[in-house]
Design an enzyme around this catalytic site. Structure first.
Site, PDB file in Angstrom:
ATOM      1  N   ASN A 107       0.856  -1.188   0.000  1.00  0.00           N
ATOM      2  CA  ASN A 107       0.000   0.000   0.000  1.00  0.00           C
ATOM      3  C   ASN A 107       0.892   1.239   0.000  1.00  0.00           C
ATOM      4  OD1 ASN A 107      -2.505   1.658   0.659  1.00  0.00           O
ATOM      5  ND2 ASN A 107      -1.175   2.121   2.398  1.00  0.00           N
ATOM      6  N   ASP A 204      -0.905  -6.726   3.544  1.00  0.00           N
ATOM      7  CA  ASP A 204      -1.100  -5.624   4.479  1.00  0.00           C
ATOM      8  C   ASP A 204      -2.138  -4.625   3.971  1.00  0.00           C
ATOM      9  OD1 ASP A 204       0.025  -4.318   6.927  1.00  0.00           O
ATOM     10  OD2 ASP A 204       0.471  -2.700   5.516  1.00  0.00           O
ATOM     11  N   GLU A 240      -5.396  -8.590   5.321  1.00  0.00           N
ATOM     12  CA  GLU A 240      -5.801  -7.809   6.481  1.00  0.00           C
ATOM     13  C   GLU A 240      -6.917  -6.859   6.058  1.00  0.00           C
ATOM     14  OE1 GLU A 240      -3.867  -4.688   9.723  1.00  0.00           O
ATOM     15  OE2 GLU A 240      -3.258  -4.590   7.632  1.00  0.00           O
ATOM     16  N   ASP A 308      -0.318  -5.888  16.446  1.00  0.00           N
ATOM     17  CA  ASP A 308      -0.847  -4.530  16.586  1.00  0.00           C
ATOM     18  C   ASP A 308      -1.655  -4.424  17.877  1.00  0.00           C
ATOM     19  OD1 ASP A 308       0.233  -3.481  14.217  1.00  0.00           O
ATOM     20  OD2 ASP A 308      -1.382  -4.348  13.024  1.00  0.00           O
TER      21      ASP A 308
HETATM   22  C1  NOJ Z   1      -0.844  -2.976   9.313  1.00  0.00           C
HETATM   23  C2  NOJ Z   1       0.239  -3.575  10.122  1.00  0.00           C
HETATM   24  O1  NOJ Z   1      -0.277  -4.695  10.804  1.00  0.00           O
HETATM   25  C3  NOJ Z   1       0.741  -2.505  11.070  1.00  0.00           C
HETATM   26  O2  NOJ Z   1       1.640  -3.023  12.006  1.00  0.00           O
HETATM   27  C4  NOJ Z   1       1.341  -1.385  10.275  1.00  0.00           C
HETATM   28  O3  NOJ Z   1       1.704  -0.325  11.119  1.00  0.00           O
HETATM   29  C5  NOJ Z   1       0.353  -0.869   9.216  1.00  0.00           C
HETATM   30  N1  NOJ Z   1      -0.290  -1.921   8.508  1.00  0.00           N
HETATM   31  C6  NOJ Z   1       1.060   0.000   8.203  1.00  0.00           C
HETATM   32  O4  NOJ Z   1       1.844  -0.810   7.379  1.00  0.00           O
END
Ligand code: NOJ
Ligand code: CA
Length: 549
Positions: A107, A204, A240, A308
């Site tokens: 992304n 991601d 995700e 996270d």
């Molecule tokens: C999702 C990831 O799980 C997270 O750790 C990250 O900060 C963001 N995407 C940005 O890449």
């Protein structure tokens, strides 16, 4: 034939394990985990029963977002080794029967990526349109994903004076995935890792990745899936997507199932935690019943925690506060007003019964389990580290110096391990390997039972009536055998009696987690008694069936 019906769909019953090379095992004593260290723990992982490793980003990166800010898609961060070490690791993992998926973070790149450097220098040049640039700051009130540090999604570039878009931190400019050239580059990245041994990707930030000014570009996701399958017939993408089920279904490609192969069940995860807080199975039951049916080749990834924050953004304000009050009473344990920066044992005050209930529930949900390293030993966060990093501390292998993460005498390690109560002296692999009553031993049994129960990954779900709000009872049917799981979410001491109807006389009942329990079939029903925080996994085999149980 649909893409979702082709190939070997190994992910339907895989046991995923997510780890970060950086925090797993430091072999050369520089305080940072490396591929050599990881390779030395593959037997441990295979013995645990893991069948697929998901590696967090290990690519060259300034690591201002834990490696999710990539500056080179074709390499290994020199702190962890080099490409040869990666290949060596792949070979060893495959030899132990494990597959590997790696993070595909496209992304955005790091601002240090040569594409961004070229793009900011020369708007008309080859990389000019690789990112999203504007001469004036757009009137855009889209909230940044990290609202505590960024107040929007457009920042001014010091070099060019122009503005670029970033969904996440300002040092992570969004790639312009509308550009055909960017798409080509992404396909090459995917092809590269498949070619040197990856079996797929954890993708991601998918909703942002395929978002354009026209809306969501599902064509792009579909063509990415096509590129993947052409290169490796049984490769997969685990995406995700933290959105309501209806929208998640679109990211699977609807009933064609030709976009993401798997998605994390964020809705189910948030319901699980709400159910745990309330000691009431209602939210989880409702989530399970509202899951949309998926194409045969698609699957849910069930998880308890990840790297996270535990995001609770799909709950109502009131529900979110119920979970906060129960499991994150201190402000510092919360982040962005939407999540909790703790690991499960911290939240459950290390109550062994409650932890076992939680994992037994998670592994029994239709789908495939995704573990976060350390969960198997009850690793606790380091509350002294602010933000998400609290849950990213080094693995605790022994009760020795640095918990065995780095060789004795190593001056400093990549992140401080938690102290008293959660320190390596109290929580480590080595001790739990020798103790059959440990959480680690429990996880091994759970994983073994999951792997011998293909009904969980493939079966048809029925949520059963029990007459008790605190009980979740569900059945998964496959080829004439039934897997039944019963969980009592009420506190220890609050036992329930229940009967599950529709069980034919002569049915054989095997208790999969605790062979000492032997429920009886009586008058067309299965009579059970289950203590608070109790869990039962049963296999029901109809008379005459030859299913091994
Ligand atoms: C999702 C990831 O799980 C997270 O750790 C990250 O900060 C963001 N995407 C940005 O890449
Ligand atoms: Ca090292």
């Amino acid at each position: 034939m649909r893409i979702s019906e082709t190939g070997d769909r190994w992910w339907k019953t895989a046991v995923f394990y997510n780890l970060d090379v950086k925090t797993y095992l430091d072999w050369n004593g520089d305080g940072i985990g490396d591929f050599e260290g990881l390779a030395n723990r593959l037997d441990y992982l295979a013995d645990l029963g893991v069948t697929c490793l998901w590696l967090a980003p290990f690519y060259p990166s300034p690591r201002r977002d834990n490696g999710y800010d990539i500056s080179d898609y074709y390499g290994v961060h020199p702190d962890y080794g080099h490409l040869g070490d990666f290949v060596e690791f792949v070979r060893t993992a495959k030899d132990r029967g494990m597959r590997i998926i790696v993070d595909l973070v496209v992304n955005h790149t790091s601002q240090d990526h040569p594409w961004f450097q070229a793009s900011r220098e020369d708007p008309q040049g080859e990389y000019g349109d690789f990112y999203l640039w504007r001469d004036e700051k757009p009137d855009d009130d889209t909230e940044n994903m990290f609202p505590d540090v960024e107040d929007g999604v457009w920042s001014q570039d010091e070099t060019s004076g122009r503005y670029y878009r970033h969904t996440f931190y300002r040092h992570q400019p969004d790639l312009n995935t509308d550009s055909a050239r960017v798409r080509e580059e992404i396909e090459k990245v995917l092809g590269f890792w498949l070619q040197i041994g990856a079996d797929g990707f954890r993708v991601d930030a998918v909703p942002y990745l395929i978002e354009s000014e026209q809306g969501r570009e599902h064509d792009f996701l579909r063509s990415l899936r096509g590129a993947l399958t052409r290169r490796h017939g049984s490769a997969m993408m685990l995406g995700e997507v933290n959105l309501p089920y209806g929208e998640q279904l679109e990211f699977f490609g609807g009933e064609d199932g030709d976009e993401l192969t798997m998605q994390f069940d964020f809705v189910g995860n948030q319901a699980l935690w709400l159910s745990m807080a309330r000691q009431d199975a209602g939210p989880l039951r409702a989530a399970l019943q509202s899951r949309p049916p998926l194409a045969t080749g698609n699957q849910w990834g069930n998880f308890v925690r990840n790297h996270d924050e535990l995001t609770l953004d799909q709950l109502s304000e009131e529900e979110r506060h119920e979970v906060f009050d129960a499991f994150a009473p201190e402000k510092a344990q919360r982040i962005h007003d939407r999540g909790i920066v703790r690991r499960a044992p911290g939240m459950l005050e290390s109550d062994p019964r409650r932890l076992r209930l939680l994992y037994s529930l998670a592994y029994s949900l239709p789908g495939a389990p995704v573990l976060y390293y350390g969960e198997e030993i009850g690793l606790i966060e380091n509350g002294a580290i602010p933000g998400r990093s609290a849950v990213r501390t080094p693995m605790q292998w022994t009760d020795g110096e640095h918990g065995g993460f780095a060789p004795a005498g190593t001056a400093e390690i990549v992140a401080p391990q938690p102290g008293e109560g959660a320190a390596p002296a109290q929580i480590n692999v080595s001790e739990q390997l020798r103790d059959e009553h440990s959480l680690l031993a429990f996880h091994r049994r759970l994983i073994a039972a999951y792997r011998s129960s293909p009904e969980i990954g493939w079966g048809e779900l029925t949520v059963l009536e029990t007459g008790h709000d605190c009980v979740l009872a569900h059945r998964l049917t496959l080829d004439g055998a039934d897997f039944v799981a019963v969980h009592n979410l009420a506190a220890h001491g609050r036992s329930v009696e229940l009967a599950l109807d529709g069980v034919v006389e002569g049915t054989e009942v095997a208790s999969l987690l605790d062979p000492t329990v032997q429920p009886e079939v009586e008058r067309g029903g299965l009579r059970l008694e289950l203590d608070g925080y109790g869990a039962l996994w049963l296999r029901l085999v109809a008379p005459g069936s030859r299913r091994l149980h």
